[in-house]
Scaffold this motif. Structure first.
Motif, short mmCIF file in Angstrom:
data_model
loop_
_atom_site.label_atom_id
_atom_site.label_comp_id
_atom_site.label_asym_id
_atom_site.label_seq_id
_atom_site.Cartn_x
_atom_site.Cartn_y
_atom_site.Cartn_z
N ASP A 1 -34.26 -13.08 22.41
CA ASP A 1 -33.71 -13.08 23.83
C ASP A 1 -34.63 -12.84 24.76
OD1 ASP A 1 -31.20 -14.40 23.37
OD2 ASP A 1 -30.17 -12.98 23.52
N HIS A 2 -35.34 -11.36 24.85
CA HIS A 2 -36.03 -10.91 25.61
C HIS A 2 -37.72 -11.49 25.57
CE1 HIS A 2 -37.63 -8.71 21.94
NE2 HIS A 2 -36.58 -8.74 21.13
N VAL A 3 -37.68 -12.46 25.10
CA VAL A 3 -39.23 -13.26 24.89
C VAL A 3 -39.00 -14.53 25.89
CG1 VAL A 3 -40.91 -14.00 24.02
CG2 VAL A 3 -39.93 -12.07 23.01
N SER A 4 -39.89 -14.61 26.87
CA SER A 4 -40.27 -15.99 27.85
C SER A 4 -41.27 -16.85 27.31
CB SER A 4 -40.11 -15.34 29.27
OG SER A 4 -39.15 -15.36 29.53
N ILE A 5 -40.84 -18.05 27.78
CA ILE A 5 -42.69 -18.61 27.15
C ILE A 5 -42.75 -19.75 28.66
CG2 ILE A 5 -42.90 -21.11 26.04
CD1 ILE A 5 -42.69 -18.17 23.92
N LEU A 6 -44.15 -19.52 28.86
CA LEU A 6 -44.64 -20.19 29.95
C LEU A 6 -45.95 -21.35 28.85
CD1 LEU A 6 -45.02 -17.26 32.17
CD2 LEU A 6 -42.92 -19.12 32.63
N ASN A 7 -45.07 -22.78 30.68
CA ASN A 7 -46.10 -23.56 29.59
C ASN A 7 -46.41 -24.07 30.27
OD1 ASN A 7 -46.75 -26.34 29.23
ND2 ASN A 7 -44.86 -27.39 29.43
N ALA A 8 -47.85 -23.58 30.47
CA ALA A 8 -49.46 -23.76 30.62
C ALA A 8 -50.53 -25.63 29.74
CB ALA A 8 -50.24 -22.77 29.76
N GLY A 9 -49.49 -26.42 30.03
CA GLY A 9 -50.75 -27.08 29.68
C GLY A 9 -50.04 -27.80 28.41
N GLU A 10 -48.79 -28.76 28.43
CA GLU A 10 -48.09 -29.85 27.39
C GLU A 10 -49.18 -30.66 26.99
OE1 GLU A 10 -44.50 -29.85 27.81
OE2 GLU A 10 -44.15 -30.76 25.60
N SER A 11 -49.88 -31.12 25.67
CA SER A 11 -50.70 -31.89 25.62
C SER A 11 -50.07 -33.28 27.34
CB SER A 11 -49.64 -33.35 24.64
OG SER A 11 -50.01 -34.91 24.22
N ASP A 12 -50.43 -34.36 27.16
CA ASP A 12 -50.23 -35.86 28.14
C ASP A 12 -48.50 -35.68 29.00
OD1 ASP A 12 -48.12 -36.92 26.58
OD2 ASP A 12 -49.82 -38.78 26.14
N VAL A 13 -47.91 -34.65 28.44
CA VAL A 13 -46.71 -34.54 29.01
C VAL A 13 -46.50 -33.86 30.37
CG1 VAL A 13 -44.08 -33.64 28.33
CG2 VAL A 13 -45.74 -34.49 26.41
N SER A 14 -46.68 -32.43 30.60
CA SER A 14 -46.18 -31.54 31.19
C SER A 14 -46.85 -30.05 31.62
CB SER A 14 -45.11 -31.34 31.70
OG SER A 14 -44.52 -30.27 30.42
N HIS A 15 -47.51 -29.67 32.95
CA HIS A 15 -48.35 -28.68 32.90
C HIS A 15 -47.30 -28.54 34.61
CE1 HIS A 15 -51.50 -26.30 33.37
NE2 HIS A 15 -52.52 -27.68 33.45
N PRO A 16 -46.22 -27.07 34.37
CA PRO A 16 -45.58 -27.30 35.04
C PRO A 16 -46.36 -26.30 36.33
CG PRO A 16 -44.76 -26.55 33.44
CD PRO A 16 -45.92 -26.92 33.30
N THR A 17 -47.24 -25.37 36.04
CA THR A 17 -47.96 -23.87 37.05
C THR A 17 -48.81 -24.22 37.89
OG1 THR A 17 -49.41 -22.86 35.45
CG2 THR A 17 -47.45 -22.26 35.63
N GLN A 18 -49.74 -26.38 37.36
CA GLN A 18 -50.63 -27.14 38.06
C GLN A 18 -49.23 -27.59 39.15
OE1 GLN A 18 -54.03 -27.32 37.86
NE2 GLN A 18 -53.59 -28.31 39.50
N GLY A 19 -48.23 -28.30 38.35
CA GLY A 19 -47.58 -29.04 39.80
C GLY A 19 -47.38 -27.66 40.89
N LEU A 20 -46.76 -26.57 40.43
CA LEU A 20 -45.95 -25.93 40.92
C LEU A 20 -47.88 -25.33 42.36
CD1 LEU A 20 -44.00 -23.28 39.09
CD2 LEU A 20 -43.38 -24.21 40.80
N LEU A 21 -48.99 -25.40 41.77
CA LEU A 21 -49.64 -25.08 43.02
C LEU A 21 -50.40 -25.50 43.38
CD1 LEU A 21 -52.91 -25.41 42.15
CD2 LEU A 21 -52.42 -24.52 39.94
N ASP A 22 -50.22 -27.11 43.50
CA ASP A 22 -49.85 -28.38 43.69
C ASP A 22 -49.18 -28.58 44.98
OD1 ASP A 22 -52.43 -29.15 42.51
OD2 ASP A 22 -51.44 -30.47 41.02
N LEU A 23 -48.45 -28.41 44.97
CA LEU A 23 -47.00 -28.38 45.97
C LEU A 23 -46.91 -27.45 46.45
CD1 LEU A 23 -43.59 -28.48 43.69
CD2 LEU A 23 -44.73 -30.28 44.00
N LEU A 24 -47.42 -26.16 46.61
CA LEU A 24 -47.25 -24.95 47.40
C LEU A 24 -48.52 -25.56 48.51
CD1 LEU A 24 -47.54 -22.02 48.65
CD2 LEU A 24 -48.43 -21.18 46.39
N THR A 25 -50.30 -26.12 47.66
CA THR A 25 -51.50 -26.36 48.26
C THR A 25 -50.76 -27.61 49.45
OG1 THR A 25 -52.32 -26.21 46.53
CG2 THR A 25 -53.33 -27.15 48.15
#
Ligand code: NCD
Length: 332
Positions: free
Chosen positions: A143-167
């Motif tokens: 319960d006290h651990v968090s997982i952050l996706n930093a690039g998953e196959s060809d499926v997703s890369h959410p922090t890259q998405g966020l930085l693109d949205l911010l830009t």
């Protein structure tokens, strides 16, 4: 992935990543992440931006916490920026050398994770070539651990998405009436699958996915977007153009993939071709960039290019994500 590491669906991921009170527990995907969480993360990231030459933002938001970076695929920008983001928030940051880790000796990914959990790592940042791995790990951690996706196959890369949205937000002010064109290997790009879904949630409704037929996505993959195989047609009147690298490592059979010269001639973004887009259009690229293949070098270095801003925004976005999940760690 072996048989004991089952695939996850997007629905699993979207529901797994929030706590019962709606706060961010893990970051696994932007597909299905709600509007207010996206805007909150962008606002938080904005608060960490500083002018060039000024000292970077720092805080003690992660003091006492440990962040472990586990990159089972190559990375420069994402890994370095998670490292800096964690340190600038006061965390201990462990960069696991996966080439010498026990996973190479046959240890399962979960055993590696349980080992790091036992060492009191609170946040694990995971990049992996197999689909479903971040969500699979998220399902199994304490319960006290968090997982952050930093690039998953060809499926997703959410922090890259966020930085693109911010830009894009910083340049265009808002997401109304924008036409966004992605150019290149759409079929194998995890970046487009995060950035486009995030933009969609924020209100963009004109998307063009421009690629040679061999690199086009399936029609139902991003059903809101128009698939185009002609660059001129795709660039006409666009506000935002993002060039993407050919993901050779994900292409099993290279038949039908154009040669480099042929590719640049037909799908390379150049100053000349940018004349078709809006006069104030911006050019983006997630990196690593192949100059002379998907983008002309001079264009990448020009005033129209926001590529280095994307990198700067990447650190801020990763600080925002770390700070938000650490807040919820404190409450669990
Ligand atoms: C991208 C990736 O790894 O998905 N790079 C990045 O994280 N900035 C894009 C790519 O590898 O082409």
């Amino acid at each position: 992935m072996n048989a004991a590491e089952p695939d996850q669906t997007f629905e699993d991921e979207a529901s797994l990543q929030l706590n019962d009170d709606g706060s961010l527990r893990h970051l696994l995907t932007l597909k299905g992440l709600d509007h207010s969480t996206l805007v909150d993360l962008l606002d938080e990231a904005e608060s960490y931006l500083r002018p060039e030459g000024a000292l970077p933002a720092r805080s003690g938001a992660l003091a006492g916490r440990t962040v472990a970076n586990l990159f089972f695929e190559p990375s420069t920008r994402t890994r370095a920026s998670f490292d800096l983001a964690g340190k600038r928030l006061g965390a201990d940051v462990l960069n696991l050398d996966v080439n010498t880790s026990s996973r190479k000796k046959g240890e399962s990914i979960l055993d590696t994770i349980y080992t790091l959990e036992a060492m009191r790592c609170d946040i694990m940042v995971v990049r992996d070539a197999s689909a479903g791995v971040p969500a699979y790990i998220a399902k199994h951690v304490k319960d006290h651990v968090s997982i952050l996706n930093a690039g998953e196959s060809d499926v997703s890369h959410p922090t890259q998405g966020l930085l693109d949205l911010l830009t894009i937000r910083r340049h265009k002010g808002n997401f109304d009436n924008l036409t966004v064109a992605f150019v290149g290997d759409i079929r194998h790009s995890r970046v487009v699958r995060s950035t486009a879904w995030g933009l969609r949630t924020l209100g963009v409704d004109s998307f063009r996915l421009i690629s040679p037929p061999a690199m086009a996505p399936d029609a139902d993959d991003m059903p809101f977007a128009t698939i185009v195989d002609n660059l001129e047609e795709g660039l006409a009147g666009a506000d935002v153009i993002m060039a993407l690298r050919i993901q050779r490592e994900r292409i099993g059979n290279l038949d039908g993939i154009p040669s480099i010269d042929e590719y640049f001639a037909n799908f390379g973004i150049s100053h000349d071709r940018m004349k078709l887009a809006k006069p104030d259009a911006i050019v983006m690229h997630p990196g690593p960039m192949n100059r002379g293949i998907e983008i002309e070098g001079a264009l990448a270095d020009s005033a129209q290019s926001v590529i280095t801003e994307q990198v700067a925004n990447g650190v801020a976005v990763r600080m925002a994500v770390l700070a938000r999940v650490a807040q919820s760690l404190g409450r669990r």
